[in-house]
Design an enzyme around this catalytic site. Structure first.
Site, PDB file in Angstrom:
ATOM      1  N   PRO A  91       0.390  -6.386  -9.234  1.00 21.12           N
ATOM      2  CA  PRO A  91      -0.770  -6.144 -10.284  1.00 21.12           C
ATOM      3  C   PRO A  91      -1.372  -7.453 -10.470  1.00 21.12           C
ATOM      4  CG  PRO A  91       1.298  -5.152 -10.961  1.00 21.12           C
ATOM      5  CD  PRO A  91       1.443  -6.127  -9.793  1.00 21.12           C
ATOM      6  N   GLU A 118      11.061  -5.948 -11.106  1.00 21.97           N
ATOM      7  CA  GLU A 118      10.387  -6.717 -12.129  1.00 21.97           C
ATOM      8  C   GLU A 118       9.377  -7.715 -11.016  1.00 21.97           C
ATOM      9  OE1 GLU A 118       9.688  -6.597 -15.193  1.00 21.97           O
ATOM     10  OE2 GLU A 118      11.125  -5.169 -15.076  1.00 21.97           O
ATOM     11  N   ARG A 156      -9.119   5.152   8.302  1.00 26.37           N
ATOM     12  CA  ARG A 156     -10.172   6.209   8.367  1.00 26.37           C
ATOM     13  C   ARG A 156     -11.519   5.512   8.904  1.00 26.37           C
ATOM     14  NH1 ARG A 156     -13.338   7.396   4.267  1.00 26.37           N
ATOM     15  NH2 ARG A 156     -13.054   9.598   4.377  1.00 26.37           N
ATOM     16  N   ASP A 171     -19.879   7.856   2.613  1.00 20.69           N
ATOM     17  CA  ASP A 171     -18.972   8.022   1.472  1.00 20.69           C
ATOM     18  C   ASP A 171     -19.398   6.928   0.477  1.00 20.69           C
ATOM     19  OD1 ASP A 171     -17.121   9.670   2.698  1.00 20.69           O
ATOM     20  OD2 ASP A 171     -15.887   8.284   3.569  1.00 20.69           O
TER      21      ASP A 171
HETATM   22  C1  LIG Z   1       7.340  -2.646 -11.775  1.00 17.56           C
HETATM   23  S1  LIG Z   1       6.300  -3.496 -10.784  1.00 17.56           S
HETATM   24  C2  LIG Z   1       6.238  -5.228 -11.315  1.00 17.56           C
HETATM   25  C3  LIG Z   1       5.323  -5.395 -12.323  1.00 17.56           C
HETATM   26  C4  LIG Z   1       5.273  -6.729 -12.469  1.00 17.56           C
HETATM   27  N1  LIG Z   1       6.483  -7.246 -13.438  1.00 17.56           N
HETATM   28  C5  LIG Z   1       4.232  -7.132 -13.508  1.00 17.56           C
HETATM   29  O1  LIG Z   1       4.064  -6.634 -14.603  1.00 17.56           O
HETATM   30  O2  LIG Z   1       3.064  -7.548 -12.804  1.00 17.56           O
HETATM   31  C6  LIG Z   1       7.002  -3.645  -9.123  1.00 17.56           C
HETATM   32  C7  LIG Z   1       6.199  -3.657  -7.657  1.00 17.56           C
HETATM   33  O3  LIG Z   1       5.363  -2.670  -7.607  1.00 17.56           O
HETATM   34  C8  LIG Z   1       4.200  -3.159  -7.019  1.00 17.56           C
HETATM   35  N2  LIG Z   1       2.970  -2.935  -7.807  1.00 17.56           N
HETATM   36  C9  LIG Z   1       2.800  -2.643  -9.221  1.00 17.56           C
HETATM   37  N3  LIG Z   1       1.699  -2.264  -9.690  1.00 17.56           N
HETATM   38  C10 LIG Z   1       0.957  -2.680  -8.586  1.00 17.56           C
HETATM   39  C11 LIG Z   1      -0.364  -2.800  -8.379  1.00 17.56           C
HETATM   40  N4  LIG Z   1      -1.313  -2.362  -9.581  1.00 17.56           N
HETATM   41  N5  LIG Z   1      -1.012  -2.932  -7.235  1.00 17.56           N
HETATM   42  C12 LIG Z   1      -0.172  -3.329  -6.329  1.00 17.56           C
HETATM   43  N6  LIG Z   1       1.008  -3.306  -6.315  1.00 17.56           N
HETATM   44  C13 LIG Z   1       1.743  -3.008  -7.384  1.00 17.56           C
HETATM   45  C14 LIG Z   1       4.230  -4.723  -6.730  1.00 17.56           C
HETATM   46  O4  LIG Z   1       4.646  -4.834  -5.330  1.00 17.56           O
HETATM   47  C15 LIG Z   1       5.219  -4.813  -7.731  1.00 17.56           C
HETATM   48  O5  LIG Z   1       6.357  -6.108  -7.242  1.00 17.56           O
END
Ligand SMILES: C[S@@+](CC[C@H](N)C(=O)[O-])C[C@H]1O[C@@H](n2cnc3c(N)ncnc32)[C@H](O)[C@@H]1O
Length: 254
Positions: A91, A118, A156, A171
């Site tokens: 994120p 996490e 795609r 698109d």
């Molecule tokens: C539960 S999340 C961890 C979130 C992290 N503690 C934070 O608050 O930023 C677990 C994993 O999901 C993936 N993930 C979660 N949200 C994402 C997003 N918006 N975009 C890309 N990957 C995401 C990432 O690889 C992350 O390490």
């Protein structure tokens, strides 16, 4: 182009790679996708890949060591091939958009790391990750869905993958249509639920149909993504007819 995926859930990728039109890209290895099970690179009887966070707090953190060993194995497997960046889905990363997908679709690929829990030990990120990519301002349970989103969008765009070669050019966000959003689509029957198909689409008049579609794109983009209208305007992509439509009551109807 080759994408290696570092994941704790490699089995999620098999049904994804076998479905829909994009299957052609994966089966034909236009987009060569290779999931790697991170647990295979863990040590000890329990094959641990995570541990509690230093400093306390909720959840678990993915350990750097299994990730580094997996990365080493991928690099050994791909030795002699083009160097590819290591991408971590997170994120906190840069938001994925059409321009980035176009760049990936013309690249040699990447090594995609899917986080869980996490997140992953910062020392692995500092030492090995070249870029972080986010799917949007929300939190997933893992990076696998983000990896699939990137792979699908890239597949795609590969030549010969879609049934109609030009269809992705029509698109949303495509530079071929000045980065505007897509227009509405209709199919048979001509009358459904008391609503008729817009008469322009039934006219058989090509120029009229294209003008209608352009105006619909302008209208929906002005209402929902005015930033994209501004970008098209700044790039000199809006014609006098486009500007006149946007200034008219019809251009502001939505
Ligand atoms: C539960 S999340 C961890 C979130 C992290 N503690 C934070 O608050 O930023 C677990 C994993 O999901 C993936 N993930 C979660 N949200 C994402 C997003 N918006 N975009 C890309 N990957 C995401 C990432 O690889 C992350 O390490």
């Amino acid at each position: 182009m080759r994408f290696d995926i570092v994941t704790l859930f490699p089995e999620l990728f098999a049904p994804f790679l076998a479905a829909g039109v994009t299957r052609r890209a994966y089966e034909g290895r236009l987009v060569d996708v290779r999931p790697w099970n991170l647990r295979d690179f863990a040590e000890g009887n329990y094959r641990r890949v995570d541990d509690r966070p230093f400093g306390g707090g909720p959840g678990m953190v993915m350990m750097a060591q299994p990730l580094a060993r997996c990365l080493e194995a991928i690099r050994a497997d791909a030795s002699g091939e083009a160097q590819r960046p290591v991408v971590l889905f997170s994120p906190v990363g840069e938001r994925l958009d059409h321009a980035a997908v176009e760049r990936w679709s013309a690249s040699a690929g990447a090594i995609l790391v899917c986080g869980r829990y996490e997140g992953i030990d910062q020392r692995f990120i500092d030492k090995h990750v070249d870029m972080q990519v986010s799917l949007g301002d929300f939190v997933l349970s893992g990076g696998e869905i983000a990896a699939m989103a990137l792979l699908d969008a890239v597949a795609r765009l590969q030549p010969g993958v879609l049934n109609d070669a030009g269809s992705h050019a029509a698109d949303s966000f495509n530079p071929a249509l000045d980065g505007l959003l897509d227009c509405p689509h209709y199919t048979r029957p001509e009358e459904w639920g008391g609503s008729a198909v817009p008469p322009q689409l039934l006219s058989g008049h090509h120029a009229q149909i294209e003008r209608w579609r352009r105006e619909q794109r302008l209208q929906v983009t002005a209402a929902r993504r005015p930033d994209l209208i501004e970008a098209a305007r700044a790039a000199g992509r809006l014609t006098k007819a486009d500007e006149a439509f946007l200034a008219s009551p019809a251009g502001k109807r939505l």
